[in-house]
Design a protein around this motif. Structure first.
Motif: not given
Length: 116
Positions: A14, A17-19, A21-23, A26-27, A29-30
């Motif tokens: 990414p 990072v935006s808050n 965005v759904d989980d 984010n998973k 991306d992590l």
């Protein structure tokens, strides 16, 4: 002989990072960031050579025992395509057979630098 494609899966990191965005995103991306970090660690150990990186990845994958999903975990951790790794194993075996047929065989002398 050519595998024809890289065993490395493409990962997209990414840019911001935006808050909002759904989980699931984010998973993902992590996970991609962790794969990138593992690749960087391996790249630092072999230097700036693509071929040395491929050799190191293959040797790490091949030296792992087959049962229990250990090879799959290495593929997941480094973002590798399991089919690509199996193709590489087949090519290594073909090369080994060809070298043996051509008269090159394992000797004590040929194995003395194996761990260097």
């Amino acid at each position: 002989m050519s595998v024809g494609r890289s065993p490395f899966l493409r990962i997209v990191l990414p840019r911001n990072v935006s808050n909002d965005v759904d989980d699931d995103v984010n998973k993902e991306d992590l996970k991609n960031q962790m794969i990138s970090d593992e690749r960087k660690k391996l790249f630092e150990t072999v230097g700036k050579s693509d071929l040395a990186l491929l050799a190191a990845v293959y040797m790490k994958w091949d030296s792992t025992k087959s049962g229990g999903g250990d090879k799959r975990r290495i593929c997941d951790r480094l973002g590798l395509a399991p089919n690509g790794m199996r193709d590489m194993k087949q090519m290594v075996s073909q090369l080994d057979d060809s070298l043996y047929t051509a008269g090159f065989s394992n000797t004590v002398e040929s194995e003395k630098n194996i761990s260097s």
